[in-house]
Design a protein around this motif. Structure first.
Motif, PDB file in Angstrom:
ATOM      1  N   LEU A  38      -2.743   4.741   1.888  1.00  0.00           N
ATOM      2  CA  LEU A  38      -4.207   4.847   2.427  1.00  0.00           C
ATOM      3  C   LEU A  38      -4.724   3.331   2.524  1.00  0.00           C
ATOM      4  CD1 LEU A  38      -6.159   6.619   3.820  1.00  0.00           C
ATOM      5  CD2 LEU A  38      -7.190   6.956   1.457  1.00  0.00           C
ATOM      6  N   LEU A  39      -4.711   2.900   3.724  1.00  0.00           N
ATOM      7  CA  LEU A  39      -5.138   1.462   3.951  1.00  0.00           C
ATOM      8  C   LEU A  39      -6.387   1.057   4.106  1.00  0.00           C
ATOM      9  CD1 LEU A  39      -1.711   0.754   6.130  1.00  0.00           C
ATOM     10  CD2 LEU A  39      -2.154   0.461   3.758  1.00  0.00           C
ATOM     11  N   TRP A  40      -6.894  -0.164   3.535  1.00  0.00           N
ATOM     12  CA  TRP A  40      -8.141  -0.818   3.781  1.00  0.00           C
ATOM     13  C   TRP A  40      -7.956  -2.297   4.124  1.00  0.00           C
ATOM     14  CZ3 TRP A  40     -10.968  -3.401  -0.838  1.00  0.00           C
ATOM     15  CH2 TRP A  40     -12.174  -3.858  -0.453  1.00  0.00           C
ATOM     16  N   PHE A  41      -8.358  -2.499   5.194  1.00  0.00           N
ATOM     17  CA  PHE A  41      -8.063  -3.807   6.042  1.00  0.00           C
ATOM     18  C   PHE A  41      -9.473  -4.723   5.596  1.00  0.00           C
ATOM     19  CE2 PHE A  41      -5.653  -0.827   8.216  1.00  0.00           C
ATOM     20  CZ  PHE A  41      -4.491  -1.347   8.647  1.00  0.00           C
ATOM     21  N   VAL A  42      -8.954  -5.989   5.204  1.00  0.00           N
ATOM     22  CA  VAL A  42      -9.959  -7.012   4.770  1.00  0.00           C
ATOM     23  C   VAL A  42      -9.326  -8.551   5.225  1.00  0.00           C
ATOM     24  CG1 VAL A  42     -10.767  -5.777   2.933  1.00  0.00           C
ATOM     25  CG2 VAL A  42      -8.831  -7.380   2.378  1.00  0.00           C
ATOM     26  N   PRO A  43     -10.365  -9.311   5.452  1.00  0.00           N
ATOM     27  CA  PRO A  43      -9.585 -10.611   5.655  1.00  0.00           C
ATOM     28  C   PRO A  43      -8.710 -11.107   4.588  1.00  0.00           C
ATOM     29  CG  PRO A  43     -12.007 -10.700   6.315  1.00  0.00           C
ATOM     30  CD  PRO A  43     -11.697  -9.337   5.501  1.00  0.00           C
ATOM     31  N   ARG A  44      -7.535 -11.759   4.735  1.00  0.00           N
ATOM     32  CA  ARG A  44      -6.763 -11.987   3.560  1.00  0.00           C
ATOM     33  C   ARG A  44      -7.354 -12.819   2.387  1.00  0.00           C
ATOM     34  NH1 ARG A  44      -4.418 -12.694  -0.185  1.00  0.00           N
ATOM     35  NH2 ARG A  44      -2.374 -13.132  -0.450  1.00  0.00           N
ATOM     36  N   GLU A  45      -7.983 -13.672   2.926  1.00  0.00           N
ATOM     37  CA  GLU A  45      -8.858 -14.602   1.858  1.00  0.00           C
ATOM     38  C   GLU A  45      -9.600 -13.793   0.880  1.00  0.00           C
ATOM     39  OE1 GLU A  45     -11.759 -14.762   5.377  1.00  0.00           O
ATOM     40  OE2 GLU A  45      -9.641 -15.176   5.012  1.00  0.00           O
ATOM     41  N   GLN A  46      -9.664 -12.409   1.095  1.00  0.00           N
ATOM     42  CA  GLN A  46     -10.707 -11.692   0.243  1.00  0.00           C
ATOM     43  C   GLN A  46      -9.590 -10.942  -0.856  1.00  0.00           C
ATOM     44  OE1 GLN A  46     -13.982 -10.584   3.480  1.00  0.00           O
ATOM     45  NE2 GLN A  46     -13.517  -8.929   2.283  1.00  0.00           N
ATOM     46  N   LEU A  47      -8.450 -11.105  -0.660  1.00  0.00           N
ATOM     47  CA  LEU A  47      -7.588 -10.636  -1.474  1.00  0.00           C
ATOM     48  C   LEU A  47      -7.013 -11.637  -2.396  1.00  0.00           C
ATOM     49  CD1 LEU A  47      -5.642  -8.145  -2.613  1.00  0.00           C
ATOM     50  CD2 LEU A  47      -3.785  -9.001  -0.723  1.00  0.00           C
ATOM     51  N   LYS A  48      -7.184 -11.766  -3.849  1.00  0.00           N
ATOM     52  CA  LYS A  48      -6.744 -12.540  -4.563  1.00  0.00           C
ATOM     53  C   LYS A  48      -5.529 -12.293  -5.787  1.00  0.00           C
ATOM     54  CE  LYS A  48     -10.134 -15.495  -3.293  1.00  0.00           C
ATOM     55  NZ  LYS A  48      -9.976 -16.207  -2.269  1.00  0.00           N
ATOM     56  N   HIS A  68       5.313  -6.104   4.413  1.00  0.00           N
ATOM     57  CA  HIS A  68       4.909  -5.309   3.659  1.00  0.00           C
ATOM     58  C   HIS A  68       5.343  -5.697   2.247  1.00  0.00           C
ATOM     59  CE1 HIS A  68       4.375  -2.378   6.955  1.00  0.00           C
ATOM     60  NE2 HIS A  68       5.416  -2.965   7.390  1.00  0.00           N
ATOM     61  N   ARG A  69       4.058  -5.918   1.374  1.00  0.00           N
ATOM     62  CA  ARG A  69       4.400  -6.335   0.036  1.00  0.00           C
ATOM     63  C   ARG A  69       4.720  -5.258  -1.064  1.00  0.00           C
ATOM     64  NH1 ARG A  69       3.690 -12.004  -0.128  1.00  0.00           N
ATOM     65  NH2 ARG A  69       5.035 -11.688  -1.799  1.00  0.00           N
ATOM     66  N   PHE A  70       5.678  -5.262  -1.809  1.00  0.00           N
ATOM     67  CA  PHE A  70       5.849  -4.326  -2.921  1.00  0.00           C
ATOM     68  C   PHE A  70       6.232  -4.676  -4.176  1.00  0.00           C
ATOM     69  CE2 PHE A  70       9.605  -5.067  -0.859  1.00  0.00           C
ATOM     70  CZ  PHE A  70      10.592  -5.003  -1.828  1.00  0.00           C
ATOM     71  N   PHE A  79       0.109  -4.000  -0.776  1.00  0.00           N
ATOM     72  CA  PHE A  79      -0.768  -4.289   0.293  1.00  0.00           C
ATOM     73  C   PHE A  79       0.453  -4.954   1.325  1.00  0.00           C
ATOM     74  CE2 PHE A  79       0.075  -7.787  -2.475  1.00  0.00           C
ATOM     75  CZ  PHE A  79       0.182  -9.053  -1.753  1.00  0.00           C
ATOM     76  N   GLY A  80      -0.209  -4.970   2.521  1.00  0.00           N
ATOM     77  CA  GLY A  80       0.635  -5.582   3.721  1.00  0.00           C
ATOM     78  C   GLY A  80      -0.016  -6.719   4.049  1.00  0.00           C
ATOM     79  N   GLU A  81       0.636  -7.752   4.561  1.00  0.00           N
ATOM     80  CA  GLU A  81      -0.171  -8.989   5.429  1.00  0.00           C
ATOM     81  C   GLU A  81       0.302  -9.298   6.949  1.00  0.00           C
ATOM     82  OE1 GLU A  81      -0.138 -12.116   1.730  1.00  0.00           O
ATOM     83  OE2 GLU A  81       1.765 -11.516   2.234  1.00  0.00           O
ATOM     84  N   ALA A  82      -0.901  -9.659   7.652  1.00  0.00           N
ATOM     85  CA  ALA A  82      -0.343  -9.819   9.062  1.00  0.00           C
ATOM     86  C   ALA A  82      -1.457 -10.668   9.491  1.00  0.00           C
ATOM     87  CB  ALA A  82       0.109  -8.546   9.895  1.00  0.00           C
ATOM     88  N   ASN A  83      -1.358 -10.996  11.015  1.00  0.00           N
ATOM     89  CA  ASN A  83      -2.420 -11.447  11.628  1.00  0.00           C
ATOM     90  C   ASN A  83      -2.885 -10.512  12.634  1.00  0.00           C
ATOM     91  OD1 ASN A  83      -2.516 -14.001  10.612  1.00  0.00           O
ATOM     92  ND2 ASN A  83      -0.734 -14.816  11.773  1.00  0.00           N
ATOM     93  N   ASP A  84      -4.207 -10.399  12.788  1.00  0.00           N
ATOM     94  CA  ASP A  84      -4.961  -9.566  13.851  1.00  0.00           C
ATOM     95  C   ASP A  84      -4.645  -9.867  15.249  1.00  0.00           C
ATOM     96  OD1 ASP A  84      -6.991 -11.365  14.408  1.00  0.00           O
ATOM     97  OD2 ASP A  84      -8.393 -10.188  13.033  1.00  0.00           O
ATOM     98  N   PRO A  85      -4.899  -9.267  16.492  1.00  0.00           N
ATOM     99  CA  PRO A  85      -4.824  -9.734  17.504  1.00  0.00           C
ATOM    100  C   PRO A  85      -5.362 -11.040  17.893  1.00  0.00           C
ATOM    101  CG  PRO A  85      -4.843  -7.423  17.913  1.00  0.00           C
ATOM    102  CD  PRO A  85      -5.480  -7.840  16.301  1.00  0.00           C
ATOM    103  N   VAL A  93      -4.739  -3.544   2.246  1.00  0.00           N
ATOM    104  CA  VAL A  93      -4.620  -3.029   1.076  1.00  0.00           C
ATOM    105  C   VAL A  93      -4.446  -1.584   0.609  1.00  0.00           C
ATOM    106  CG1 VAL A  93      -5.891  -2.978  -1.323  1.00  0.00           C
ATOM    107  CG2 VAL A  93      -6.252  -4.745   0.235  1.00  0.00           C
ATOM    108  N   ASN A  94      -3.571  -1.302   0.099  1.00  0.00           N
ATOM    109  CA  ASN A  94      -3.232   0.334  -0.387  1.00  0.00           C
ATOM    110  C   ASN A  94      -4.376   1.027  -1.547  1.00  0.00           C
ATOM    111  OD1 ASN A  94      -2.461   2.988  -0.980  1.00  0.00           O
ATOM    112  ND2 ASN A  94      -0.373   2.194  -1.609  1.00  0.00           N
ATOM    113  N   LEU A  95      -5.220   1.649  -0.789  1.00  0.00           N
ATOM    114  CA  LEU A  95      -6.325   2.181  -1.572  1.00  0.00           C
ATOM    115  C   LEU A  95      -5.853   2.839  -2.951  1.00  0.00           C
ATOM    116  CD1 LEU A  95      -9.163   3.137   1.128  1.00  0.00           C
ATOM    117  CD2 LEU A  95      -9.104   1.372  -0.443  1.00  0.00           C
TER     118      LEU A  95
END
Length: 116
Positions: A38-48, A68-70, A79-85, A93-95
């Motif tokens: 169940l994913l929650w999207f945030v700017p990458r810099e907010q994930l430490k 896809h990070r596991f 969590f996963g990491e990517a760039n938006d459009p 982030v996997n809730l």
């Protein structure tokens, strides 16, 4: 903004993430359907990350756009990491890895990832 703590099952991947959880996204693509995240999207810099970057394995598939990070030890997708459009770095982030939240209280949006 609230800071949340999260981790994989064994704790080899631990993180803090800042933001307001207003919804989660359930995707039905071949990857998400199998792992039931169940994913929650945030700017990458907010994930430490609180643990070394090397503790997380990376899986790429399809167009190789999302990292896809596991956890290689317990298998949990944290969590996963990517760039938006627009080119901004985003974390998905996997809730289910966030400590102390009520998942039933979070509205879920369904996304048809199979159609892509």
């Amino acid at each position: 903004m609230t800071t949340y703590a999260g981790s994989c099952h064994c704790g080899a991947i631990a993180f803090h993430v800042e933001g307001t959880i207003d919804s989660g996204l359930a995707c039905n693509c071949s990857m998400c359907a199998r792992r039931a995240s169940l994913l929650w999207f945030v700017p990458r810099e907010q994930l430490k990350l609180q643990t070394p970057e090397d503790n997380a394995g990376t899986y790429l598939f399809n167009k190789h756009m999302i990292r896809h990070r596991f956890c290689p030890a317990c298998g949990i997708h944290a969590f996963g990491e990517a760039n938006d459009p627009q080119g901004n770095a985003v974390a998905a982030v996997n809730l289910r890895c966030i400590e102390g939240i009520d998942l039933d209280a979070i509205p879920v949006k369904h996304y048809d990832g199979r159609a892509i």
